[in-house]
Design a protein around this motif. Structure first.
Motif, PDB file in Angstrom:
ATOM      1  N   ASP A  15       0.834  -1.202   0.000  1.00 39.61           N
ATOM      2  CA  ASP A  15       0.000   0.000   0.000  1.00 39.61           C
ATOM      3  C   ASP A  15       0.867   1.249   0.000  1.00 39.61           C
ATOM      4  O   ASP A  15       0.559   2.230  -0.693  1.00 39.61           O
ATOM      5  N   MET A  16       1.959   1.255   0.772  1.00 42.71           N
ATOM      6  CA  MET A  16       2.838   2.417   0.783  1.00 42.71           C
ATOM      7  C   MET A  16       3.508   2.598  -0.568  1.00 42.71           C
ATOM      8  O   MET A  16       3.655   3.727  -1.061  1.00 42.71           O
ATOM      9  N   ILE A  17       3.917   1.508  -1.200  1.00 42.86           N
ATOM     10  CA  ILE A  17       4.509   1.601  -2.531  1.00 42.86           C
ATOM     11  C   ILE A  17       3.509   2.196  -3.514  1.00 42.86           C
ATOM     12  O   ILE A  17       3.842   3.092  -4.307  1.00 42.86           O
ATOM     13  N   ARG A  18       2.261   1.738  -3.466  1.00 38.59           N
ATOM     14  CA  ARG A  18       1.228   2.290  -4.357  1.00 38.59           C
ATOM     15  C   ARG A  18       0.987   3.767  -4.052  1.00 38.59           C
ATOM     16  O   ARG A  18       0.787   4.577  -4.961  1.00 38.59           O
ATOM     17  N   PHE A  19       0.984   4.112  -2.761  1.00 33.43           N
ATOM     18  CA  PHE A  19       0.802   5.512  -2.379  1.00 33.43           C
ATOM     19  C   PHE A  19       1.925   6.372  -2.959  1.00 33.43           C
ATOM     20  O   PHE A  19       1.676   7.453  -3.518  1.00 33.43           O
ATOM     21  N   LEU A  20       3.167   5.921  -2.841  1.00 30.62           N
ATOM     22  CA  LEU A  20       4.296   6.685  -3.363  1.00 30.62           C
ATOM     23  C   LEU A  20       4.244   6.779  -4.887  1.00 30.62           C
ATOM     24  O   LEU A  20       4.611   7.813  -5.460  1.00 30.62           O
ATOM     25  N   GLY A  24       4.059  10.416  -6.764  1.00 27.69           N
ATOM     26  CA  GLY A  24       5.028  10.964  -7.701  1.00 27.69           C
ATOM     27  C   GLY A  24       6.465  10.549  -7.507  1.00 27.69           C
ATOM     28  O   GLY A  24       7.386  11.309  -7.836  1.00 27.69           O
ATOM     29  N   CYS A  25       6.707   9.363  -6.978  1.00 28.98           N
ATOM     30  CA  CYS A  25       8.083   8.890  -6.834  1.00 28.98           C
ATOM     31  C   CYS A  25       8.657   8.508  -8.195  1.00 28.98           C
ATOM     32  O   CYS A  25       7.942   8.414  -9.185  1.00 28.98           O
ATOM     33  N   ALA A  26       9.960   8.298  -8.228  1.00 28.38           N
ATOM     34  CA  ALA A  26      10.635   7.869  -9.451  1.00 28.38           C
ATOM     35  C   ALA A  26      11.010   6.400  -9.329  1.00 28.38           C
ATOM     36  O   ALA A  26      11.450   5.952  -8.269  1.00 28.38           O
ATOM     37  N   ILE A  27      10.827   5.653 -10.405  1.00 25.78           N
ATOM     38  CA  ILE A  27      11.236   4.254 -10.437  1.00 25.78           C
ATOM     39  C   ILE A  27      12.512   4.155 -11.260  1.00 25.78           C
ATOM     40  O   ILE A  27      12.571   4.627 -12.403  1.00 25.78           O
ATOM     41  N   GLY A 102       7.462  -4.256 -13.683  1.00 24.17           N
ATOM     42  CA  GLY A 102       6.195  -3.968 -14.348  1.00 24.17           C
ATOM     43  C   GLY A 102       5.565  -2.653 -13.930  1.00 24.17           C
ATOM     44  O   GLY A 102       4.680  -2.143 -14.605  1.00 24.17           O
ATOM     45  N   PHE A 103       6.032  -2.074 -12.807  1.00 33.22           N
ATOM     46  CA  PHE A 103       5.541  -0.765 -12.395  1.00 33.22           C
ATOM     47  C   PHE A 103       6.385   0.324 -13.056  1.00 33.22           C
ATOM     48  O   PHE A 103       7.605   0.299 -12.989  1.00 33.22           O
ATOM     49  N   GLU A 104       5.720   1.272 -13.690  1.00 41.78           N
ATOM     50  CA  GLU A 104       6.439   2.389 -14.306  1.00 41.78           C
ATOM     51  C   GLU A 104       5.951   3.739 -13.822  1.00 41.78           C
ATOM     52  O   GLU A 104       6.651   4.736 -13.975  1.00 41.78           O
ATOM     53  N   GLY A 105       4.758   3.784 -13.258  1.00 38.50           N
ATOM     54  CA  GLY A 105       4.227   5.062 -12.803  1.00 38.50           C
ATOM     55  C   GLY A 105       2.863   4.899 -12.175  1.00 38.50           C
ATOM     56  O   GLY A 105       2.392   3.776 -11.939  1.00 38.50           O
TER      57      GLY A 105
END
Length: 222
Positions: A15-20, A24-27, A102-105
């Protein structure tokens, strides 16, 4: 510890990863798996995120001091500024995580949990109208998640946004980047997520119910 030997991420960590991601975090692509990088002048928030992420993140670090920021402003723009005019920037980075493949934004966030929605309400929710008609505006203008994506996320859970209904005194918003939720949508949030939204008891006129405020990660200032 290599990524393959690390424990599985908990629901709260995800959930915290999804929140970030929505915020607007950068991957960053790494040698093994991607990492998340977050930069902010709000160290308290980063410490709170670090506490939730636990082993999955490194310690919060100083990315740029106020002195360095002032020097850069002077050198690049000829501005007459000192360290007192600037703020330090802090950083938080996760370890390489297979779950980030698989997560980009923000558009890769495809579901909301009660905890994630509470954090979003606590972060960006504002009560609009009069107490007996609890309309909520989610202001995502400072987030990477667009108004359209936030509407789609809420709609996927059966939460109505953005139009007037017979059962509500809905005050629409004319601001791009603000998701307006009428009282019917607020009731759907309560029913589907078990979140109690009571703006009439919030003196700040923000929609931060006690349940959301208690669950939203807090950390002492360092």
């Amino acid at each position: 510890m290599k990524p393959s030997h690390r424990p599985a991420l908990s629901a709260e960590q995800m959930d915290m990863i999804r929140f970030l991601l929505l915020d607007g975090c950068a991957i960053r692509a790494g040698s093994s798996h991607p990492t998340i990088r977050v930069y902010s002048s709000d160290r308290t928030f980063l410490e709170a995120a670090r506490e939730v992420l636990g082993w999955a993140a490194n310690d919060v670090h100083t990315h740029r001091t106020a002195e360095a920021a002032a020097r850069q402003m002077r050198e690049n723009f000829g501005a007459d500024v000192s360290a007192e005019d600037c703020t330090a920037t802090y950083g938080l980075a996760t370890r390489p995580l297979p779950k980030l493949d698989g997560f980009e934004g923000p558009t890769d966030v495809e579901r909301l949990s009660p905890r994630l929605l509470k954090w979003l309400i606590a972060r960006s929710g504002r009560y609009v109208g009069i107490p007996i008609f609890p309309n909520v505006h989610l202001d995502v203008r400072d987030m990477d998640a667009t108004e359209g994506h936030m509407r789609r996320l809420l709609s996927s859970h059966g939460v109505q946004t953005g139009r007037q209904t017979d059962s509500s005194m809905f005050i629409p918003t004319r601001h791009d980047g603000v998701v307006a939720i009428p009282s019917e949508g607020v009731q759907q949030i309560k029913n589907r997520f078990g979140i109690e939204i009571t703006p009439e008891s919030d003196e700040r006129a923000h929609v931060v119910p006690e349940e959301a405020e208690g669950d939203f990660p807090e950390a002492e200032s360092v």
